[in-house]
Design an enzyme around this catalytic site. Structure first.
Site, PDB file in Angstrom:
ATOM      1  N   THR A  25       0.856  -1.352  -0.018  1.00 18.73           N
ATOM      2  CA  THR A  25       0.015  -0.037   0.031  1.00 18.73           C
ATOM      3  C   THR A  25       0.995   1.185  -0.158  1.00 18.73           C
ATOM      4  O   THR A  25       1.760   1.279   0.830  1.00 18.73           O
ATOM      5  CB  THR A  25      -0.840  -0.062   1.202  1.00 18.73           C
ATOM      6  OG1 THR A  25      -1.903  -1.041   1.214  1.00 18.73           O
ATOM      7  CG2 THR A  25      -1.739   1.211   1.411  1.00 18.73           C
ATOM      8  N   HIS A 174      -7.307 -10.731  -1.337  1.00 21.47           N
ATOM      9  CA  HIS A 174      -6.525 -10.239   0.046  1.00 21.47           C
ATOM     10  C   HIS A 174      -7.649 -10.840   1.029  1.00 21.47           C
ATOM     11  O   HIS A 174      -8.594 -10.459   1.395  1.00 21.47           O
ATOM     12  CB  HIS A 174      -6.553  -8.791   0.018  1.00 21.47           C
ATOM     13  CG  HIS A 174      -5.937  -8.227   1.404  1.00 21.47           C
ATOM     14  ND1 HIS A 174      -5.400  -8.924   2.200  1.00 21.47           N
ATOM     15  CD2 HIS A 174      -5.359  -7.031   1.439  1.00 21.47           C
ATOM     16  CE1 HIS A 174      -4.619  -8.392   3.123  1.00 21.47           C
ATOM     17  NE2 HIS A 174      -4.439  -7.153   2.607  1.00 21.47           N
ATOM     18  N   ASN A 177      -4.412 -10.052   7.070  1.00 20.33           N
ATOM     19  CA  ASN A 177      -3.988  -8.542   7.673  1.00 20.33           C
ATOM     20  C   ASN A 177      -5.029  -8.095   8.400  1.00 20.33           C
ATOM     21  O   ASN A 177      -5.159  -6.679   8.463  1.00 20.33           O
ATOM     22  CB  ASN A 177      -3.477  -7.706   6.402  1.00 20.33           C
ATOM     23  CG  ASN A 177      -1.997  -8.314   6.354  1.00 20.33           C
ATOM     24  OD1 ASN A 177      -1.464  -9.224   6.862  1.00 20.33           O
ATOM     25  ND2 ASN A 177      -1.391  -7.726   5.405  1.00 20.33           N
ATOM     26  N   TYR A 179      -8.396  -7.738   7.574  1.00 18.18           N
ATOM     27  CA  TYR A 179      -9.391  -7.283   6.394  1.00 18.18           C
ATOM     28  C   TYR A 179     -10.701  -7.931   6.621  1.00 18.18           C
ATOM     29  O   TYR A 179     -10.853  -8.992   7.407  1.00 18.18           O
ATOM     30  CB  TYR A 179      -8.959  -6.566   5.412  1.00 18.18           C
ATOM     31  CG  TYR A 179      -7.672  -5.710   5.562  1.00 18.18           C
ATOM     32  CD1 TYR A 179      -8.002  -4.409   6.159  1.00 18.18           C
ATOM     33  CD2 TYR A 179      -6.385  -6.010   5.310  1.00 18.18           C
ATOM     34  CE1 TYR A 179      -7.044  -3.467   6.156  1.00 18.18           C
ATOM     35  CE2 TYR A 179      -5.518  -5.106   5.420  1.00 18.18           C
ATOM     36  CZ  TYR A 179      -5.611  -3.607   6.205  1.00 18.18           C
ATOM     37  OH  TYR A 179      -4.817  -2.895   5.917  1.00 18.18           O
ATOM     38  N   ASN A 234      -4.062  -5.122  12.389  1.00 14.07           N
ATOM     39  CA  ASN A 234      -5.309  -4.291  12.350  1.00 14.07           C
ATOM     40  C   ASN A 234      -6.021  -4.787  13.655  1.00 14.07           C
ATOM     41  O   ASN A 234      -7.151  -4.600  13.580  1.00 14.07           O
ATOM     42  CB  ASN A 234      -6.094  -4.289  11.180  1.00 14.07           C
ATOM     43  CG  ASN A 234      -5.416  -3.657  10.128  1.00 14.07           C
ATOM     44  OD1 ASN A 234      -5.105  -2.273  10.411  1.00 14.07           O
ATOM     45  ND2 ASN A 234      -4.915  -4.136   9.093  1.00 14.07           N
TER      46      ASN A 234
HETATM   47  C1  8OZ Z   1      -0.052  -1.051   5.179  1.00 13.62           C
HETATM   48  C2  8OZ Z   1      -0.949   0.249   5.348  1.00 13.62           C
HETATM   49  C3  8OZ Z   1      -2.315   0.000   4.827  1.00 13.62           C
HETATM   50  C4  8OZ Z   1      -2.590  -1.044   4.385  1.00 13.62           C
HETATM   51  C5  8OZ Z   1      -2.150  -4.726   4.217  1.00 13.62           C
HETATM   52  C6  8OZ Z   1      -3.223  -3.379   2.595  1.00 13.62           C
HETATM   53  O1  8OZ Z   1      -1.736  -4.833   5.449  1.00 13.62           O
HETATM   54  C7  8OZ Z   1      -2.436  -3.340   3.754  1.00 13.62           C
HETATM   55  C8  8OZ Z   1      -1.990  -2.153   4.274  1.00 13.62           C
HETATM   56  C9  8OZ Z   1      -0.505  -2.102   4.777  1.00 13.62           C
HETATM   57  O2  8OZ Z   1      -2.602  -5.691   3.824  1.00 13.62           O
END
Ligand code: 8OZ
Length: 363
Positions: A25, A174, A177, A179, A234
């Site tokens: 990103t 994806h 992480n 999400y 996250n």
């Molecule tokens: C860093 C900053 C924002 C998003 C991920 C898409 O960790 C990201 C991400 C990484 O998969």
């Protein structure tokens, strides 16, 4: 002998070597969340990778969670990405796009007027995101209704169709992480009582439906997925039985015969061993069910680790993240065992060409 520098066939995609540019990103999309000339140059410079996985790109306005990340849902975005894929292909490279829905890792200022982030649960993430005002705590989410999930799956499918129209060699879902798809997978968050919560089979359902939809749209040989079985990224807690959960996930994925599975070993961008997990057992479980499927590994690999992993058959492909930001010619540097450029952290997210397209290649 097979080495890191040998060609590889991942499904329908022919790679010149086993070195992959990991999704990264960078928050430099143009208004409309469109990739522009800067992205064309950035990816073109890195086309000697066996495969480029683009930065995570949202499948819908609802899937966005950070400022200026690109999308793959509008005609303008498809046109922008077409210029990127044409440039990479002209330079002899291969490129897939990472399809992203952030779920609850978002902020109302980034979402369509009057909407809030969505997830498996209404429980908020203990994390921040980057908005027009800088770092801000994420907004409280709402739990997706069961009758909304077919639409989310359809958004993944439409994004995969758009990816083909944009000239990509394939897509990477994806699933990592913290999400949306991981928010459904893990019982540290998913508190649903419908067919998408509870037992492992239920928590894996959305991810597998999304993957099946992508495979139906563009073919298994152009479809990959990224997982992160133990990442704390996250603010998503650990699953109570990550080995069982991810064992089920890779076995069911194997039945769909994807080009590859991409696994982040440990904490994303951090320690590889903070939480014990047997990644080799996971690989064997996938390979037993889909021997032709590629196993891509990532997280803190250096040259020696990557060479050893491929030589010893523990990986087919090795993805490098930060080294590819600061070394557009990383493949050559690894082949020649040349020194690497230092990463400039202050230009990672947002901005222009500085720290993006101005890292030097070897003379
Ligand atoms: C860093 C900053 C924002 C998003 C991920 C898409 O960790 C990201 C991400 C990484 O998969």
């Amino acid at each position: 002998m097979t080495t890191l520098f040998s060609p590889f066939q991942a499904g329908d995609i022919t790679l010149a070597n086993r070195i992959v540019m990991a999704p990264l990103t960078r928050n430099r999309a143009l208004p409309g969340r469109v990739p522009g000339e800067l992205q064309v140059e950035y990816y073109r410079q890195r086309a000697s990778a066996g495969l480029i996985v683009t930065e995570a790109s949202q499948i819908s306005p609802e899937g966005q969670g950070y400022l200026d990340t690109p999308g793959i849902y509008s005609a303008e975005q498809v046109a922008g990405w077409r210029r990127v894929t044409d440039a990479v292909h002209a330079a002899g490279g291969r490129i897939v796009i990472q399809l992203w829905h952030v779920g609850r890792v978002s902020h109302v200022s980034l979402l369509p007027e009057g909407t809030v982030p969505v997830s498996s649960s209404a429980r908020p993430a203990d994390t921040k995101t980057y908005t027009a005002k800088g770092f801000e705590p994420v907004s409280a989410p709402r739990a997706l209704r069961t009758d909304e999930l077919p639409r989310v799956v359809a958004d993944y499918r439409a994004a995969a169709r758009n990816a083909m129209a944009a000239g990509f060699d394939g897509v990477e879902l994806h699933g990592a992480n913290g999400y949306l798809l991981e928010q459904f997978l893990r019982d540290s968050l998913n508190d649903r009582t419908d067919a998408y919560g509870g037992a492992i089979e239920n928590r894996a359902r959305l991810l597998l439906e999304a993957m099946a939809a992508v495979v139906a749209e563009i073919g298994a040989g152009r479809s990959g997925i990224r997982l992160s079985p133990v990442t704390p990224a996250n603010g998503l807690g650990q699953d109570s039985d990550a080995a069982a959960l991810y064992g089920h996930v890779v076995e069911q994925l194997a039945a769909l015969k994807p080009a590859y599975v991409h696994v982040i070993e440990g904490a994303t961008g951090g320690p590889r061993d903070a939480v014990p997990f047997d990644f080799e057992a996971l690989r064997r479980r996938f390979k037993a069910a889909h021997p032709a499927g590629a196993w891509m590994v990532n997280n803190g690999y250096d040259r020696a680790m990557a060479i050893a992993a491929v030589e010893q058959g523990r990986a087919d492909l090795v993805a490098f993240g930060k080294p590819f930001i600061s070394n557009p010619d990383l493949v050559r540097r690894l082949r020649e065992n040349a020194p690497l450029n230092e990463l400039k952290r202050e230009t990672l997210y947002g901005g222009g060409a500085a720290g993006y397209t101005d890292y030097p290649t070897l003379a």
